[in-house]
Design an enzyme around this catalytic site. Structure first.
Site, PDB file in Angstrom:
ATOM      1  N   ASN A 112       0.854  -1.188   0.000  1.00 25.32           N
ATOM      2  CA  ASN A 112       0.000   0.000   0.000  1.00 25.32           C
ATOM      3  C   ASN A 112       0.892   1.241   0.000  1.00 25.32           C
ATOM      4  O   ASN A 112       1.742   1.390   0.870  1.00 25.32           O
ATOM      5  CB  ASN A 112      -0.908   0.014   1.236  1.00 25.32           C
ATOM      6  CG  ASN A 112      -1.857   1.203   1.243  1.00 25.32           C
ATOM      7  OD1 ASN A 112      -1.431   2.347   1.383  1.00 25.32           O
ATOM      8  ND2 ASN A 112      -3.137   0.947   1.088  1.00 25.32           N
TER       9      ASN A 112
ATOM     10  N   SER B 271      -4.930  -0.225  -3.009  1.00 23.45           N
ATOM     11  CA  SER B 271      -5.359   1.109  -2.625  1.00 23.45           C
ATOM     12  C   SER B 271      -6.577   0.942  -1.719  1.00 23.45           C
ATOM     13  O   SER B 271      -7.489   0.180  -2.048  1.00 23.45           O
ATOM     14  CB  SER B 271      -5.706   1.946  -3.857  1.00 23.45           C
ATOM     15  OG  SER B 271      -5.774   3.304  -3.488  1.00 23.45           O
ATOM     16  N   GLU B 272      -6.582   1.648  -0.592  1.00 23.39           N
ATOM     17  CA  GLU B 272      -7.556   1.328   0.448  1.00 23.39           C
ATOM     18  C   GLU B 272      -8.999   1.676   0.088  1.00 23.39           C
ATOM     19  O   GLU B 272      -9.916   1.271   0.783  1.00 23.39           O
ATOM     20  CB  GLU B 272      -7.155   1.967   1.784  1.00 23.39           C
ATOM     21  CG  GLU B 272      -7.124   3.486   1.822  1.00 23.39           C
ATOM     22  CD  GLU B 272      -5.740   4.038   1.494  1.00 23.39           C
ATOM     23  OE1 GLU B 272      -4.956   3.359   0.799  1.00 23.39           O
ATOM     24  OE2 GLU B 272      -5.451   5.175   1.928  1.00 23.39           O
ATOM     25  N   ASN B 273      -9.200   2.395  -1.006  1.00 23.99           N
ATOM     26  CA  ASN B 273     -10.581   2.645  -1.413  1.00 23.99           C
ATOM     27  C   ASN B 273     -11.184   1.441  -2.128  1.00 23.99           C
ATOM     28  O   ASN B 273     -12.370   1.462  -2.472  1.00 23.99           O
ATOM     29  CB  ASN B 273     -10.684   3.891  -2.303  1.00 23.99           C
ATOM     30  CG  ASN B 273      -9.842   3.782  -3.547  1.00 23.99           C
ATOM     31  OD1 ASN B 273      -8.694   3.366  -3.505  1.00 23.99           O
ATOM     32  ND2 ASN B 273     -10.426   4.135  -4.678  1.00 23.99           N
TER      33      ASN B 273
ATOM     34  N   SER C 249     -11.298  -4.094   2.364  1.00 26.30           N
ATOM     35  CA  SER C 249     -10.014  -3.448   2.137  1.00 26.30           C
ATOM     36  C   SER C 249      -9.228  -3.310   3.436  1.00 26.30           C
ATOM     37  O   SER C 249      -8.031  -3.608   3.496  1.00 26.30           O
ATOM     38  CB  SER C 249     -10.241  -2.066   1.519  1.00 26.30           C
ATOM     39  OG  SER C 249      -9.011  -1.450   1.238  1.00 26.30           O
TER      40      SER C 249
END
Lengths: 218, 232
Positions: A23, A46-48, A88
């Site tokens: 990340n 990607s944390e979205n 996520s």
């Protein structure tokens, strides 16, 4: 000579390992994706809600439904996956993501990090930073050694509100690679041509300097 | 039971001043833009909005902020909005900032009947103030409580007349958890299809979580950070 942002990203890219899920935060960390060593496969999370992030789209091919955590339009590589925000952060909290690279305003010799809030200024929020630093096995901070006022950001203790405690293992700046252990920064490498004395002078926290400090090979 | 409504105004019936509303989306991606515009028209006030972000000045939740319809925001990141900043600094707007993963899990927990959970995120920071700390496997964790809402408003790519939803790419984000956590969940979709048209193997949100569904009239889908590369 001190490194530029690209130099910092290149040095961090040397920490990558084949098969890792990684990340990358906003800013210098994002640049790391451009320097994955040849022959190595690394998947960017990607944390979205995306694994397998690819390069930015060609002009005219942007998709409003496909962005990264910095809200930039992106593409995905073959084998990518989309998922919801809870899944996520299950990847992040559950330590399925092997490496987190992020920026910081301050790092302490105990591995504390401050990167989300400056008292008296507009608070934008921590986003996913607190979840990321609380759980990642490997956290590398990409930052400048000093702030704009010339004050060291490598400190005995953070002065700004914390994002996480005792979590940062490694810091890469324009001057040096520092490892954090046993309550001190350990000087591992210096940027090409940068004298050890300069690093000592610009490091406010406890710094352990070995007899021989190799130069980074970029 | 018929979940399909023809118009957004019908879908939002029952939303009143002072209620708590969850709104899906990450940045401007996957936000229920038709419903937000309708809330502006309705003029509903003193809302508590649970949403990862707060839109920009002239789109998304920024539209409700401009008209001072929001009393409190519960978010993880609110950086792209000048009116938000003004209202927050002047004390007009209450703001509760929550780590993004905790926000997602608190919504999920709310919908899943789990009243609270322990997470390492935020331990040792101001987020942990006043919260119970417990050590698991040698590591301190803080107690976070579930979130629910009077209404959850989500945006999906496709939906069927049973309320089953399919999201597209990263427009999924918070929508599935919020759909679970609303006492009444309203889904606005780009394509509304008859039951049986969506493959049951590929449903993201099962219809049990959705009480009302409608086809949005217009999807502007504004891009917040347009980034492109040159063709070789």
């Amino acid at each position: 000579m001190a490194l530029d942002k690209i130099g910092i990203a290149k040095r961090i890219a040397q920490e990558l390992q084949d098969g890792w899920y990684v990340n990358l935060g906003i800013g210098i960390p994002t640049l790391v994706a451009n320097y994955v060593p040849e022959g190595m496969t690394v998947e960017f999370q990607s944390e979205n809600g995306v694994l397998g992030m690819g390069p930015f789209p060609f002009e005219g091919e942007e998709d409003a439904d496909l962005i990264n955590a910095g809200k930039q339009t992106i593409t995905v590589n073959p084998g990518a996956a989309f998922f919801d925000s809870a899944t996520s952060f299950a990847m992040i909290r559950g330590q399925h993501v092997q490496l987190t690279v992020l920026g910081a305003m301050e790092v302490s010799q105990h591995g504390d990090i401050a990167n989300w809030k400056i008292p008296g200024k507009m608070v934008k929020g921590m986003g996913g930073a607190m979840d990321l630093v609380a759980s990642a096995e490997n956290i590398i901070v990409a930052m400048m050694h000093s702030n704009k006022a010339g004050e060291s950001k490598i400190l005995p203790a953070c002065t700004l509100p914390l994002t996480g405690v005792g979590c940062v293992k490694k810091v890469v700046t324009e001057l040096a690679v520092l490892e954090i252990k046993n309550g001190a920064f350990h000087l591992i490498e210096r940027a090409p041509g940068v004298p050890v004395e300069e690093i000592i002078a610009k490091t406010a926290g406890n710094l352990v300097v070995p007899e021989f400090v190799p130069e980074m090979v970029l | 039971m018929n979940k399909v409504v023809d118009h957004v105004s019908e879908a939002l019936t029952g939303i009143e001043d002072g209620m708590t509303i969850m709104l899906g989306g990450f940045g401007l991606c996957g936000i229920p833009e038709n419903s937000i515009k309708e809330l502006v028209k309705m003029g509903t006030k003193n809302l508590t909005c649970i949403s990862n972000n707060a839109g920009v000045d002239d789109f998304g939740l920024g539209l409700l902020l401009q008209r001072k319809q929001i009393k409190k925001m519960i978010s993880s990141y609110v950086g792209e909005n000048e009116e938000f900043e003004r209202q927050m600094l002047s004390g007009e707007l209450e703001v509760d900032l929550i780590p993004q993963g905790s926000l997602a899990e608190r919504c999920r927990a709310g919908g899943a009947g789990i009243p609270a959970f322990f997470t390492p995120a935020g331990y040792g920071t101001e987020v942990a103030e006043g919260k119970e700390v417990r050590v698991f496997n040698g590591k301190p964790h803080i107690l976070e409580s579930a979130l629910t809402a009077d209404f959850a408003i989500v945006k999906a790519w496709k939906g069927d007349t049973e309320g089953n939803l399919v999201f597209k790419a990263t427009a999924m984000n918070f929508n599935p958890m919020m759909a679970m956590a609303g006492k009444i969940t309203i889904a606005e979709v780009e394509e509304l299809v008859p039951a049986g048209s969506l493959d049951p193997n590929f449903i993201h949100t099962p219809g049990i979580f959705v009480q009302r569904i409608f086809k949005g009239a217009v999807f502007e889908k504004r891009i917040e950070q347009r980034t492109v590369r040159k063709r070789a």
